[in-house]
Design a protein around this motif. Sequence first.
Motif, short mmCIF file in Angstrom:
data_model
loop_
_atom_site.label_atom_id
_atom_site.label_comp_id
_atom_site.label_asym_id
_atom_site.label_seq_id
_atom_site.Cartn_x
_atom_site.Cartn_y
_atom_site.Cartn_z
N GLU A 118 47.33 73.55 34.97
CA GLU A 118 47.49 73.18 36.38
C GLU A 118 46.61 71.99 36.76
O GLU A 118 47.07 71.08 37.45
CB GLU A 118 47.19 74.38 37.28
N LEU A 119 45.36 71.98 36.33
CA LEU A 119 44.47 70.85 36.69
C LEU A 119 44.93 69.56 36.02
O LEU A 119 44.82 68.48 36.59
CB LEU A 119 43.02 71.17 36.34
N ARG A 120 45.46 69.67 34.81
CA ARG A 120 46.00 68.50 34.12
C ARG A 120 47.24 67.98 34.85
O ARG A 120 47.37 66.78 35.12
CB ARG A 120 46.31 68.83 32.67
N GLU A 121 48.17 68.88 35.19
CA GLU A 121 49.43 68.47 35.83
C GLU A 121 49.24 67.96 37.26
O GLU A 121 49.92 67.03 37.68
CB GLU A 121 50.40 69.66 35.87
N GLU A 122 48.33 68.58 38.01
CA GLU A 122 48.18 68.23 39.43
C GLU A 122 47.17 67.10 39.67
O GLU A 122 47.39 66.27 40.55
CB GLU A 122 47.73 69.45 40.23
N LEU A 123 46.05 67.12 38.94
CA LEU A 123 44.94 66.23 39.25
C LEU A 123 44.46 65.37 38.08
O LEU A 123 43.46 64.69 38.19
CB LEU A 123 43.76 67.05 39.80
N ASP A 124 45.19 65.42 36.96
CA ASP A 124 44.85 64.64 35.78
C ASP A 124 43.41 64.91 35.31
O ASP A 124 42.70 64.00 34.89
CB ASP A 124 45.05 63.14 36.04
N LEU A 125 43.00 66.18 35.37
CA LEU A 125 41.67 66.58 34.93
C LEU A 125 41.78 67.38 33.64
O LEU A 125 42.70 68.17 33.47
CB LEU A 125 40.99 67.43 36.01
N GLN A 126 40.80 67.20 32.76
CA GLN A 126 40.77 67.91 31.49
C GLN A 126 39.67 68.98 31.55
O GLN A 126 38.51 68.66 31.79
CB GLN A 126 40.49 66.94 30.34
N VAL A 127 40.04 70.22 31.33
CA VAL A 127 39.12 71.35 31.38
C VAL A 127 38.58 71.61 29.98
O VAL A 127 39.34 71.69 29.02
CB VAL A 127 39.84 72.61 31.92
N THR A 128 37.25 71.76 29.87
CA THR A 128 36.64 72.11 28.58
C THR A 128 36.35 73.60 28.49
O THR A 128 36.37 74.17 27.41
CB THR A 128 35.33 71.34 28.35
N GLN A 129 36.06 74.23 29.62
CA GLN A 129 35.79 75.67 29.67
C GLN A 129 36.35 76.22 30.97
O GLN A 129 36.26 75.58 32.01
CB GLN A 129 34.29 75.95 29.66
N ALA A 130 36.89 77.43 30.90
CA ALA A 130 37.36 78.12 32.10
C ALA A 130 37.20 79.61 31.87
O ALA A 130 37.59 80.13 30.83
CB ALA A 130 38.82 77.77 32.38
N GLY A 135 47.49 77.08 40.33
CA GLY A 135 48.91 77.40 40.43
C GLY A 135 49.27 78.66 39.68
O GLY A 135 48.40 79.38 39.18
N LYS A 136 50.56 78.91 39.60
CA LYS A 136 51.10 80.15 39.02
C LYS A 136 50.91 80.21 37.51
O LYS A 136 51.12 79.23 36.80
CB LYS A 136 52.59 80.25 39.32
N GLN A 137 50.58 81.42 37.06
CA GLN A 137 50.46 81.68 35.63
C GLN A 137 51.85 81.86 35.04
O GLN A 137 52.67 82.60 35.58
CB GLN A 137 49.61 82.92 35.40
N HIS A 138 52.14 81.17 33.94
CA HIS A 138 53.42 81.32 33.24
C HIS A 138 53.37 82.53 32.33
O HIS A 138 52.30 83.00 31.95
CB HIS A 138 53.73 80.07 32.41
N ASP A 139 54.56 83.03 31.95
CA ASP A 139 54.64 84.13 30.98
C ASP A 139 53.91 83.74 29.70
O ASP A 139 53.99 82.59 29.26
CB ASP A 139 56.10 84.45 30.66
N ASN A 140 53.23 84.70 29.10
CA ASN A 140 52.52 84.51 27.83
C ASN A 140 51.46 83.42 27.88
O ASN A 140 51.15 82.80 26.87
CB ASN A 140 53.50 84.23 26.68
N GLU A 141 50.89 83.17 29.05
CA GLU A 141 49.85 82.16 29.22
C GLU A 141 48.58 82.89 29.65
O GLU A 141 48.61 83.74 30.54
CB GLU A 141 50.30 81.17 30.31
N THR A 142 47.46 82.56 29.04
CA THR A 142 46.19 83.15 29.46
C THR A 142 45.76 82.52 30.78
O THR A 142 46.27 81.45 31.17
CB THR A 142 45.08 82.92 28.42
N LEU A 143 44.82 83.15 31.45
CA LEU A 143 44.28 82.57 32.69
C LEU A 143 43.66 81.20 32.42
O LEU A 143 43.86 80.26 33.19
CB LEU A 143 43.26 83.51 33.32
N ALA A 144 42.90 81.09 31.33
CA ALA A 144 42.27 79.81 30.98
C ALA A 144 43.33 78.74 30.69
O ALA A 144 43.18 77.59 31.13
CB ALA A 144 41.34 79.98 29.79
N ASP A 145 44.38 79.11 29.99
CA ASP A 145 45.46 78.16 29.71
C ASP A 145 46.14 77.73 31.01
O ASP A 145 46.49 76.56 31.18
CB ASP A 145 46.51 78.75 28.77
#
Length: 161
Positions: A53-65, A38-48
Amino acid sequence: MSAPLDVCAAVVIRNGRILLATRRPGGHLAGRWEFPGGKQHDNETLADCITRELREELDLQVTQAFPLFSIVHRYPEKTIRLWFMRCELTTADNAVRCLEGQAAGWFAATELKNLPMAPADHAVLAWLGGDDPAASELLIADACGTEELRQWLRSPAAPRT
């Protein structure tokens, strides 16, 4: 013309299959398959961004991106810069919980050509597969990771990861 809207897309490959999700019902391109994100918010890194987005949409926790590449895609109503992010997840299984009414699934490379993809994602798959050598405004951040994804897409039986 305004600057492109930055959007992140997750590249998650497990057991030789890649994670895709449909666009949520009622939204732009509803029901089309895409790399989730999804869309990047202001002051948010690509990894953030992709982690959120994966947490909000699919309930997944990312360890590295980390970014693999990006392309600019022009829709009639907007222009996006789509950042493809290689993601590692905390869970050992492939369980996905769709939280926004969309569908999600794990697909072999050979199954992707039969899915109704969002236009930007379709263009990226064509470029990665070698069908479209002139991707628009391409920026490669990780040449090795991008080539690994290309090889996965071109293989008749995707390797186990």
